[in-house]
Design an enzyme around this catalytic site. Structure first.
Site: not given
Length: 309
Positions: A96, A237, A266
């Site tokens: 990520c 994030h 996400n």
């Protein structure tokens, strides 16, 4: 400081939109691939920078999941936008937070004079491996791609500090076990089917992140000789709806950080750069701002990077 400047950026979303209550998510449509989205993002970034692909001298694929087992993602991106050139292409993967790791590494290459302009491409097809039986993750992820063109900066523009840590006690809290070397595609059967889906133990991830991130942030600020008051904008994030809770635990005020979870969810490796690019284009981040990029990734890995934009 490592002198690096963002020359341009571009985002791309698939057209298919899904709504889960008050949460909007984007998923690839029929016949559409992540390469299609990535090509669109790259062309948007080149247009934003006022450059042609021939003006670049390195392509970095900063994605969480492979497009194919081999070659690397960057080679397939190269085929789409730079075929016929000899621009080197490589992958950098910290899932990520791949974009932050790639920007950190690229800043060394640029500052050392190895390259003049680097293309960093992040994006993932989260929907490809989602398990409909895990509602939390199934309703969390979006497909997206984003691209940045970065070059050598001048004056005070550049990376002020960057750090990355991994706590591998969380290595199996976010994973796809099947499909690669340990459990190849040829081993797939109905009994192990769920090993080939994305599997996330959300509560365990959240508890580990909440435990380790405060000290990591404090150490990073101390090493950089900075305080949270020196940061103008935080681009975290967009991991989950728990973002506000994590930011509060870190002492970061709501008006200082970007939260786009309800709008996009996400987006895995595209999450941080997508929000960063959007903030730049909307004027929320302007020249001279000190920006903090931070996030957690499978591993459990975390990155923090301070950028003088």
């Amino acid at each position: 400081m490592r002198r690096v400047k963002i020359l341009g950026c571009g985002n791309a979303l698939p057209e298919r939109k899904i709504v889960f209550g008050d949460q909007t998510r984007y998923r690839l449509g029929e016949g559409q691939t992540l390469l299609d989205l990535s090509e669109q993002a790259i062309r948007n970034a080149l247009n934003d920078a006022g450059l042609d692909i021939s003006d670049l001298d390195c392509i970095i694929g900063a994605m969480a999941t492979p497009l194919q087992a081999i070659p690397c993602n960057a080679a397939l991106l190269h085929e789409r936008v730079a075929k016929g050139t000899e621009i080197p292409a490589m992958d950098i993967n910290s899932t990520c937070t791949s974009f932050v790791t790639a920007l950190d590494m690229a800043s060394y290459l640029l500052d050392a004079g190895r390259y003049e302009r680097i293309l960093i491409v992040s994006g993932d097809t989260g929907s490809a491996a989602l398990n409909p039986n895990q509602k939390e993750s199934y309703e969390l992820f979006s497909d997206a791609a984003t691209a940045f063109v970065v070059g050598r900066g001048e004056g005070d523009t550049g990376v002020l500090f960057a750090a990355q840590k991994t706590w591998s006690e969380g290595a199996h809290d976010t994973e796809i076990r099947g499909g690669c070397g340990l459990m190849t595609a040829f081993k797939f059967n109905e009994e192990n089917r769920e090993d080939y889906f994305f599997d996330m133990k959300g509560i365990k991830v959240l508890k580990l992140a909440a435990r380790v991130l405060p000290d990591f942030l404090s150490e990073s600020l101390e090493q950089a000789g900075m305080t949270l008051e020196d940061i103008d904008v935080v681009v975290p994030h967009q991991a989950s709806k728990a973002l506000d809770m994590i930011m509060s635990r870190l002492g970061i005020k709501p008006e200082k950080y970007i939260n786009r979870v309800s709008e996009y969810g996400n987006m895995i490796s595209a999450s941080i750069p997508f929000a960063l690019c959007e903030a730049i284009h909307q004027g929320r981040i302007t020249e001279g701002d000190v920006v903090m990029l931070m996030g957690t990734a499978a591993g459990l890995t975390s990155n923090i990077l301070f950028l003088n934009y």
